[in-house]
Design an enzyme around this catalytic site. Structure first.
Site, PDB file in Angstrom:
ATOM      1  N   ASP A  74      83.865  11.687  99.224  1.00 15.05           N
ATOM      2  CA  ASP A  74      84.587  11.321  98.213  1.00 15.05           C
ATOM      3  C   ASP A  74      86.202  10.778  98.242  1.00 15.05           C
ATOM      4  O   ASP A  74      86.467   9.765  97.689  1.00 15.05           O
ATOM      5  CB  ASP A  74      84.792  12.819  97.150  1.00 15.05           C
ATOM      6  CG  ASP A  74      83.326  12.678  96.839  1.00 15.05           C
ATOM      7  OD1 ASP A  74      81.780  11.900  97.491  1.00 15.05           O
ATOM      8  OD2 ASP A  74      82.589  14.423  96.620  1.00 15.05           O
TER       9      ASP A  74
ATOM     10  N   ASN B 210      79.671  10.322 105.962  1.00 19.55           N
ATOM     11  CA  ASN B 210      79.065  12.003 105.277  1.00 19.55           C
ATOM     12  C   ASN B 210      78.778  13.012 105.819  1.00 19.55           C
ATOM     13  O   ASN B 210      79.713  14.183 106.236  1.00 19.55           O
ATOM     14  CB  ASN B 210      78.352  11.410 104.390  1.00 19.55           C
ATOM     15  CG  ASN B 210      78.980  11.123 102.975  1.00 19.55           C
ATOM     16  OD1 ASN B 210      80.562  11.699 102.734  1.00 19.55           O
ATOM     17  ND2 ASN B 210      78.805  10.605 101.962  1.00 19.55           N
TER      18      ASN B 210
ATOM     19  N   GLU C  11      78.083   4.060  97.455  1.00 16.00           N
ATOM     20  CA  GLU C  11      78.776   3.387  98.170  1.00 16.00           C
ATOM     21  C   GLU C  11      79.458   1.677  98.184  1.00 16.00           C
ATOM     22  O   GLU C  11      80.177   1.247  98.724  1.00 16.00           O
ATOM     23  CB  GLU C  11      78.901   3.878 100.057  1.00 16.00           C
ATOM     24  CG  GLU C  11      78.643   3.512 100.584  1.00 16.00           C
ATOM     25  CD  GLU C  11      76.913   3.863 101.158  1.00 16.00           C
ATOM     26  OE1 GLU C  11      75.485   3.502 101.516  1.00 16.00           O
ATOM     27  OE2 GLU C  11      76.660   4.667  99.491  1.00 16.00           O
TER      28      GLU C  11
ATOM     29  N   ASP D 117      79.997  -3.041 100.309  1.00 19.05           N
ATOM     30  CA  ASP D 117      79.631  -1.746 101.049  1.00 19.05           C
ATOM     31  C   ASP D 117      80.296  -0.964 101.894  1.00 19.05           C
ATOM     32  O   ASP D 117      81.219  -1.512 102.731  1.00 19.05           O
ATOM     33  CB  ASP D 117      78.209  -1.907 101.275  1.00 19.05           C
ATOM     34  CG  ASP D 117      77.641  -0.615 101.288  1.00 19.05           C
ATOM     35  OD1 ASP D 117      77.082  -0.293 100.583  1.00 19.05           O
ATOM     36  OD2 ASP D 117      77.122  -0.314 102.866  1.00 19.05           O
ATOM     37  N   ILE D 118      80.460   0.344 102.096  1.00 23.13           N
ATOM     38  CA  ILE D 118      81.134   0.759 103.036  1.00 23.13           C
ATOM     39  C   ILE D 118      80.509   0.966 103.879  1.00 23.13           C
ATOM     40  O   ILE D 118      79.291   1.325 103.681  1.00 23.13           O
ATOM     41  CB  ILE D 118      81.532   2.307 102.783  1.00 23.13           C
ATOM     42  CG1 ILE D 118      82.949   1.931 101.177  1.00 23.13           C
ATOM     43  CG2 ILE D 118      83.051   2.854 103.638  1.00 23.13           C
ATOM     44  CD1 ILE D 118      83.574   3.235 100.406  1.00 23.13           C
TER      45      ILE D 118
END
Length: 284
Positions: free
Chosen positions: A175, A166, A200, A158-159
């Site tokens: 993106d 965002n 993500e 996971d980011i």
């Protein structure tokens, strides 16, 4: 070379109108021959003969071939451009060997097979690959998990702080971050394969690999992502930021009913990595 914009639109109507116009022009000259056009078609451009092809037809064919060669060499859609290139070779081969028995039949059959193969390929790509990151998607993951053997490892990735990212820089930049991370994950070693699971989140499958080895490759990816600068471009400035990822990695157990049970444990390990401060890999 034109982008696909559907049939039921102004762009689709323009394409259809162009094809109808071509057919109408050719049909008109077939039923109403013109001496000027006939003399133009019979013009001699080359010293050698390409009979039964006229010199003008051969010159047009050369132009098309050069364009397609350039697309094959420099355009990213290699499989499609190569297919179009082979189709043109088949088409002109059928015209050149026009007087040979079944030459045009074989040429059209070859073109039909290529188009059929392209349709299957495109359907597979749309169904199994993520459009944004070009990684295999969740459907591909489910299919590949059904093929796993008795031993494998699985990493959930996971980011870190992606929602905050965002909100700060916008979804377009978000993106681009997803694409960057996906590119790094796709270069995983050890026989691993990366998938975009959703949002993500990513998954890496390590078939036939024990968790200790898979941990080394996953942690290496984490370090690569963490040290790769990402340029955020604004109107009058560029800002370098560093994206971090967290991961949970597990090896399947005999008590796991299916790979989804293993994935659930990997997700729990990912949660522990997040809780422990992020930017780390937790081995469960």
């Amino acid at each position: 070379m034109l982008k696909e914009r559907g049939i039921f639109s102004i762009w689709g109507a323009s394409k259809i109108a162009f094809f109808v116009f071509e057919i109408a022009i050719v049909s008109y000259f077939i039923f109403n021959p013109s001496e000027n056009l006939q003399s133009f078609i019979n013009i001699k451009l080359f010293a050698i003969s390409f009979y039964p092809l006229k010199d003008v037809a051969f010159a047009i064919g050369l132009l098309v071939l050069f364009i397609l060669i350039a697309l094959v060499l420099f355009n990213r859609y290699l499989i499609y451009n190569t297919s179009f290139f082979v189709m043109v070779i088949s088409f002109y081969g059928g015209l050149y060997f026009l007087k040979t028995a079944h030459a045009t039949d074989i040429s059209l059959l070859a073109i039909s097979i290529i188009i059929f193969a392209l349709l299957i390929r495109e359907s597979y790509r749309l169904a199994f690959y993520d459009e944004l990151t070009s990684l295999p998607g969740r459907r591909a993951l489910v299919e590949d998990m059904a093929k796993l053997g008795m031993k494998y490892s699985l990493a959930m990735i996971d980011i870190d702080h992606f929602k905050k990212f965002n909100d700060t820089y916008g979804h377009d930049t978000g993106d681009d971050v997803l694409k960057m991370v996906a590119t790094k994950l796709s270069e995983v070693s050890g026989g691993g394969k990366a998938y975009r699971y959703g949002g993500e989140e990513f998954v890496i499958l390590f078939p036939s690999l024990e968790v200790e080895q898979a941990y080394v490759y996953t942690n290496l990816l984490r370090e690569i992502v963490a040290t790769s600068a990402f340029d955020v471009r604004k109107k009058h400035s560029n800002k370098k930021i560093y994206v971090k990822i967290s991961a949970g990695i597990v090896q399947n157990k005999p008590e796991d009913k299916d790979p989804f049970a293993t994935m659930k444990r990997a997700d729990n390990a990912l949660y522990k990595a997040k809780k422990a401060g992020r930017n780390q890999v937790v081995k469960a």
